[in-house]
Design an enzyme around this catalytic site. Structure first.
Site, mmCIF file in Angstrom:
data_model
loop_
_atom_site.group_PDB
_atom_site.id
_atom_site.type_symbol
_atom_site.label_atom_id
_atom_site.label_comp_id
_atom_site.label_asym_id
_atom_site.label_seq_id
_atom_site.Cartn_x
_atom_site.Cartn_y
_atom_site.Cartn_z
ATOM 1 C CB SER A 291 -0.958 -0.044 1.202
ATOM 2 O OG SER A 291 -1.940 0.943 1.119
ATOM 3 C CG ASP A 302 7.276 4.652 -11.478
ATOM 4 O OD1 ASP A 302 7.840 3.584 -11.800
ATOM 5 O OD2 ASP A 302 6.040 4.746 -11.315
ATOM 6 C CE LYS A 316 -4.782 -2.465 0.907
ATOM 7 N NZ LYS A 316 -4.953 -1.032 0.644
#
Length: 549
Positions: A291, A302, A316
């Site tokens: 999460s 990223d 998740k």
């Protein structure tokens, strides 16, 4: 943002067609019809079932069964559980500031938080709770004992404990306070120029704590940072955004959410001035990182801002929202999926398309899509985050797991610290062979037993052979196998001595100085931390990992 167009025109047309043929009025009629059937069915059961039924329990089972068909994160929270839910999401409650648990059938203090009432009053790890405000709590569930310890700030309570090495029980008068549990478990220098920060939760204040730790570590000489998110289950989304904001320039996208209610869809960007956008970073992840942890780790990956080291994360990619219900109850419901800057959603389990037996499958590799980081590195959706550097761990022996689960390692640590009240230098702390022999005697006194998976499977094999009437033919071979397993198991305390010693040393260190002590003992031999230090000390290797191949 570098997001692919993933919705073909045919899909859009299919959605429009579906709505065209199924008007909202028809859907609302189905809902009203189903609720009416449920209400009349319940009345009939309540009136005519042969035995008395408890309406609240019956309704709760119905609610739980309905929600269970959705996902594990959509929960009904009745009024009497609201306080526990609030504590889990905020980390705040009124009490003495100590975790309790059952160890070898005894209720003990497992973690008195430093600088809070329990610790200041003198309660220590391993103290066995005997009574609270004169009420004997031995044998009671921990939920009941915890409720007795909690209460309004500034109210007093009396706690009676038994401590190893003390002839008489000890009594403490403690004044409750508002407890705000830290999100950071530990931070410090693992090398003169490498700082380490362990973040365990994302409750309010998580980013502020990380910020303060990084600033202090830089002042102490750190020029590189390890952020440890292993086994961090997540928490508040905005705290994840704030943590990313510490290391990414202002105005950059961190995460976006998309769900059924379009007006709730939102893109979260970094809002605050970063602490440091250049310091080389490693983020440690594991199968238990989920999460909010994955939002932080995934966003930094990223943006090619940090090297991820460890194991594939949990996966998740769902967002929950709390909605008020009647009679002060609440619903925690999954309302959206989240997407990190590259455009990927890392949700691993497909709860929408269950199998006929109700089980859930992971997203198939064939359905995963390729995305790119800002620098052009390939990353994938649909199954958690893949670390940039995978770390292989040796599985812990069955005997070690059994010893930890039995509570005997915890109890031995309590005895050791009582007999050696002055903490040694934990950075160089090691148990002696004599200490280990004492531990072996200790577990024998406590009649410690355990069964290995191989042992259980062999027993099952023998039972099957008897049932299928092959036992007489196989008796000799089966007995030989069983004897070899028994002989091998008899040497487990020698074979697994190294890892059992490590577990003992870490637990003893925790008894002495909680997380600080445990970190001093465990970090120098932590494989992921050692790999992080290696990469951070090699600028060329660090740069190569973050460059597209």
């Amino acid at each position: 943002m570098w997001r692919r167009l993933k919705w073909p025109l045919i899909l859009a047309l299919g959605v429009i067609s579906a709505f065209a043929f199924r008007a909202p009025a028809e859907k609302y009629f189905d809902i009203a019809k189903s609720l009416d059937i449920f209400a009349t069915l319940f009345k009939e059961i309540n009136a005519y079932y042969v035995d008395e039924v408890e309406p609240q329990k019956l309704i709760r089972k119905g609610i739980d069964g309905m929600l269970e068909s959705l996902d594990p994160y959509t929960d009904y929270i009745p009024e009497d559980e609201i306080e526990s839910f609030r504590i889990s999401t905020t980390g705040q409650y009124g009490g003495i500031g100590a975790l309790i648990g059952i160890v070898n059938k005894k209720t003990v203090i497992t973690f008195p938080y430093k600088n809070f009432p329990a610790y200041r009053s003198g309660l220590r790890v391993g103290d066995e709770l005997i009574a609270v405000d004169g009420k004997n709590i031995q044998g009671r569930p921990t939920s009941e004992v915890s409720a007795l310890l909690k209460g309004q700030p500034k109210t007093e309570l009396e706690v009676k404990v038994k401590r190893y090495g003390q002839k008489d029980d000890l009594t403490f008068r403690i004044k409750r306070e508002k407890i705000n549990v830290d999100n950071l478990a530990y931070y410090g220098l693992v090398e003169p120029t490498i700082g380490y920060v362990r973040l365990d939760d994302f409750t309010p204040g998580a980013a502020s704590e990380v910020s303060a730790a990084v600033i202090e570590l830089r002042q102490r000489g750190a020029t590189r940072i390890i952020l440890d998110l292993r086994e961090n289950p997540g928490g508040l989304l905005y705290e994840a955004v704030n943590v990313v904001s510490l290391f990414i320039p202002r105005g950059e996208e961190v995460v976006s959410t998309k769900g059924k209610v379009e007006e709730w869809n939102k893109t979260y960007t970094t809002l605050n001035s970063p602490v440091d956008t250049d310091i080389p970073m490693v983020v440690l992840v594991s199968e238990g990182s989920a999460s909010a942890s994955e939002i932080v780790a995934g966003s930094l990956q990223d943006y090619d801002r940090a090297v991820l080291i460890g194991k594939k994360t949990f996966g998740k990619g769902l967002v929950q929202t709390t909605r008020p219900l009647a009679y002060n109850s609440q619903l925690k419901v999954t309302t959206a999926k989240y997407y990190i800057p590259s455009g990927r959603c890392i949700q691993a389990l497909d709860y929408t398309h269950r199998k006929d037996d109700g089980t859930v499958e992971r997203v198939a590799d064939s359905l995963k899509s390729e995305f790119s980081t800002k620098a052009g590195r390939k990353v994938y959706d649909g199954g958690g985050l893949d670390p940039d550097v995978d770390v292989e761990y040796e599985p812990v022996g069955t005997i070690t797991s059994a010893l930890i689960g039995s509570g005997l390692i915890f109890e031995f640590a309590s005895r050791y610290c009582a007999e050696n009240p002055v903490s040694p230098d934990l950075k160089s702390f090691h148990l002696s062979d004599k200490d280990y022999d004492r531990f072996i005697s200790f577990i024998k006194e406590n009649k410690f037993t355990y069964a290995t998976p191989l042992e259980r499977n062999t027993k099952q094999l023998i039972e099957t052979a008897r049932k299928e009437k092959y036992y007489n033919e196989l008796e000799s071979q089966l007995n030989t196998l069983k004897n070899k397993i028994d002989a091998s198991k008899a040497t487990d305390m020698v074979r697994f001595k190294s890892e059992i010693m490590q577990a003992l040393e870490e637990q003893i260190a925790f008894h002495y100085t909680q997380n600080d002590g445990q970190a001093e003992v465990s970090l120098p031999r932590d494989k992921a931390v050692l790999e992080a230090r290696k990469i951070l000390n090699d600028a060329a290797a660090y740069k190569k990992i973050l460059s597209p191949h």
